[in-house]
Write a protein that holds these residues in place. Structure first.
Motif, PDB file in Angstrom:
ATOM      1  N   ALA A  21      44.703  59.301  47.705  1.00 39.73           N
ATOM      2  CA  ALA A  21      44.540  58.286  46.823  1.00 39.73           C
ATOM      3  C   ALA A  21      44.333  58.357  45.377  1.00 39.73           C
ATOM      4  O   ALA A  21      43.982  59.496  45.042  1.00 39.73           O
ATOM      5  N   ARG A  22      45.085  57.761  44.492  1.00 35.33           N
ATOM      6  CA  ARG A  22      44.859  57.974  42.906  1.00 35.33           C
ATOM      7  C   ARG A  22      43.382  57.104  42.486  1.00 35.33           C
ATOM      8  O   ARG A  22      43.529  55.827  42.859  1.00 35.33           O
ATOM      9  N   THR A  23      42.872  57.693  41.836  1.00 42.88           N
ATOM     10  CA  THR A  23      41.554  57.231  41.355  1.00 42.88           C
ATOM     11  C   THR A  23      41.909  56.539  39.727  1.00 42.88           C
ATOM     12  O   THR A  23      42.196  57.230  38.926  1.00 42.88           O
ATOM     13  N   ILE A  24      41.531  55.308  39.872  1.00 45.01           N
ATOM     14  CA  ILE A  24      41.820  54.618  38.453  1.00 45.01           C
ATOM     15  C   ILE A  24      40.448  54.037  37.924  1.00 45.01           C
ATOM     16  O   ILE A  24      39.757  53.155  38.893  1.00 45.01           O
ATOM     17  N   ALA A  25      40.144  54.357  36.835  1.00 49.06           N
ATOM     18  CA  ALA A  25      38.822  53.850  36.437  1.00 49.06           C
ATOM     19  C   ALA A  25      39.328  52.588  35.245  1.00 49.06           C
ATOM     20  O   ALA A  25      40.084  52.903  34.279  1.00 49.06           O
ATOM     21  N   VAL A  26      38.806  51.279  35.492  1.00 48.75           N
ATOM     22  CA  VAL A  26      39.057  50.412  34.751  1.00 48.75           C
ATOM     23  C   VAL A  26      37.943  50.127  33.838  1.00 48.75           C
ATOM     24  O   VAL A  26      36.695  49.992  34.302  1.00 48.75           O
ATOM     25  N   VAL A  27      37.901  50.099  32.429  1.00 48.54           N
ATOM     26  CA  VAL A  27      36.937  50.098  31.642  1.00 48.54           C
ATOM     27  C   VAL A  27      37.182  49.111  30.498  1.00 48.54           C
ATOM     28  O   VAL A  27      38.148  48.648  30.361  1.00 48.54           O
ATOM     29  N   SER A  28      36.191  49.051  29.589  1.00 44.88           N
ATOM     30  CA  SER A  28      36.233  48.090  28.205  1.00 44.88           C
ATOM     31  C   SER A  28      35.403  48.667  27.250  1.00 44.88           C
ATOM     32  O   SER A  28      34.419  49.235  27.643  1.00 44.88           O
ATOM     33  N   GLY A  29      35.660  48.454  26.032  1.00 43.87           N
ATOM     34  CA  GLY A  29      34.901  48.772  25.008  1.00 43.87           C
ATOM     35  C   GLY A  29      33.777  47.924  24.973  1.00 43.87           C
ATOM     36  O   GLY A  29      32.555  48.321  24.424  1.00 43.87           O
ATOM     37  N   LYS A  30      33.528  46.825  25.254  1.00 38.28           N
ATOM     38  CA  LYS A  30      32.579  45.753  25.223  1.00 38.28           C
ATOM     39  C   LYS A  30      32.475  44.980  26.352  1.00 38.28           C
ATOM     40  O   LYS A  30      33.703  44.959  27.240  1.00 38.28           O
ATOM     41  N   VAL A  33      35.163  40.727  28.383  1.00 34.37           N
ATOM     42  CA  VAL A  33      36.538  40.668  28.142  1.00 34.37           C
ATOM     43  C   VAL A  33      37.181  40.601  29.390  1.00 34.37           C
ATOM     44  O   VAL A  33      38.646  40.436  29.411  1.00 34.37           O
ATOM     45  N   GLY A  34      36.667  40.333  30.464  1.00 36.46           N
ATOM     46  CA  GLY A  34      37.217  39.900  31.658  1.00 36.46           C
ATOM     47  C   GLY A  34      37.592  41.083  32.445  1.00 36.46           C
ATOM     48  O   GLY A  34      38.513  40.924  33.400  1.00 36.46           O
ATOM     49  N   LYS A  35      37.111  42.201  32.387  1.00 37.10           N
ATOM     50  CA  LYS A  35      37.227  43.315  32.949  1.00 37.10           C
ATOM     51  C   LYS A  35      37.480  43.295  34.512  1.00 37.10           C
ATOM     52  O   LYS A  35      38.150  43.834  35.137  1.00 37.10           O
ATOM     53  N   SER A  36      36.146  43.098  35.172  1.00 36.42           N
ATOM     54  CA  SER A  36      35.811  42.631  36.258  1.00 36.42           C
ATOM     55  C   SER A  36      37.073  41.922  37.190  1.00 36.42           C
ATOM     56  O   SER A  36      37.562  42.268  38.206  1.00 36.42           O
ATOM     57  N   ASN A  37      37.417  40.909  36.401  1.00 33.76           N
ATOM     58  CA  ASN A  37      38.268  40.021  36.879  1.00 33.76           C
ATOM     59  C   ASN A  37      39.564  40.555  37.068  1.00 33.76           C
ATOM     60  O   ASN A  37      40.572  40.419  38.026  1.00 33.76           O
ATOM     61  N   ASN A 192      44.032  41.223  27.527  1.00 29.04           N
ATOM     62  CA  ASN A 192      43.618  39.965  28.152  1.00 29.04           C
ATOM     63  C   ASN A 192      43.412  38.885  27.276  1.00 29.04           C
ATOM     64  O   ASN A 192      43.153  38.818  26.110  1.00 29.04           O
ATOM     65  N   ARG A 193      43.628  37.627  27.924  1.00 29.64           N
ATOM     66  CA  ARG A 193      43.272  36.320  26.967  1.00 29.64           C
ATOM     67  C   ARG A 193      44.036  36.196  25.973  1.00 29.64           C
ATOM     68  O   ARG A 193      43.623  35.943  24.589  1.00 29.64           O
TER      69      ARG A 193
END
Length: 287
Positions: A21-30, A33-37, A192-193
């Motif tokens: 598996a390739r591990t991808i970290a999805v992050v945001s600065g604040k 911003v809809g990161k989880s979605n 996003n958005r």
């Protein structure tokens, strides 16, 4: 006896169809911003391409993947340690067979583990990488000393931002913080958005140029997602938007992003990198 039989079945599955598996970290600065979605719908589109995906909600105190899915999780990642469970016991199943692990209110305890519990986590994760194509971390907004170890140990990082100036500034700060710790971390960005396709790509281009100019690094532009009203409808109805209306503008956009990601890949995906567990051990020792 049941646990032993389940373990044997998993080992048989791994031997028939070995994965890494390739591990991808999805992050945001604040936040906001809809990161989880994005992480959720990105994962569902990977599944639509016959990829095997595990989504881990690691947003400390704000975990909401199960809420976005309209599901109640019986177990969380915290239970793996406090309840002495296998990681397989805490994996829930969502739409399209999505495997996910919910966050827990005591998630901060993960970063205060003694050596025995750390070794247990490493062993459990080593099993997971052999079972999935992608393991996606939905990280909390910003970067704490605790969460940074998981981000830096990942194979790549996807930053979610919006065209708003404060969001752009915080996303830039997030990328700078990561690169200060690990210069060669592969980083991609999703805008996003976006008010329109044109303005979204203009904002993404400007952001890429700023990062290149001031941080002297190339980031990958994954694409833009429009500011689509169906997103708020999907959140209220607790149905991911790619399932609520696959013909919606935002659903088509996330599909295009994932198609590009899997069809063309990135130079990062071609690189042979040190395993997640090996890197995590190193970062945890340096804390």
């Amino acid at each position: 006896m049941h646990d032993q039989a389940a373990s044997l079945r998993r080992q048989l599955e791994i031997s028939k169809d070995p994965r890494q598996a390739r591990t991808i970290a999805v992050v945001s600065g604040k936040g906001g911003v809809g990161k989880s979605n994005v992480a959720l719908n990105f994962s569902l589109e990977l599944l639509n391409q016959d990829k095997k995906v595990l989504l881990l909600d690691l947003d400390v105190g704000m975990g909401n993947i199960d809420i976005l899915l309209g599901l109640h999780s019986e177990k969380t990642i915290v239970d793996m340690f406090t309840g002495h469970l296998s990681v397989h016991d805490i994996i829930e199943t969502g739409p399209r067979g999505l495997a996910y692990v919910a966050a827990g209110s005591g998630l901060t305890d993960l970063f205060m583990m003694d050596q025995e519990k750390r070794d247990y986590f490493y062993q459990q994760y080593d099993e997971l990488v052999k079972m999935y194509d992608y393991i996606i971390f939905d990280m909390g907004a910003g970067a704490t000393n605790d969460s940074l170890s998981l981000i830096l140990a990942s194979d790549e990082c996807v930053v979610v931002t919006t065209p708003e100036p404060t969001s752009i500034t915080d996303a830039y700060g997030m990328i700078k913080h990561i690169l200060n710790k690990q210069r060669n971390m592969p980083i991609s960005v999703i805008m996003n958005r976006s008010a329109s396709v044109k303005s979204g790509y203009q904002a993404l281009d400007r952001f890429q140029r700023v990062v290149t100019q001031f941080l002297d690094v190339e980031i990958q532009k994954l694409g833009i997602l429009p500011d689509d009203k169906i997103v708020s409808t999907a959140v209220i109805r607790q149905i991911p938007y790619v399932l609520l209306n696959e013909k919606a503008a935002v659903s088509k956009a996330i599909k295009e992003i994932v198609n590009n990601y899997t069809s063309y890949g990135t130079e990062y995906q071609q690189q042979k990198s040190t395993s997640f567990v090996t890197k995590l051990k190193q970062f945890m020792m340096e804390r």
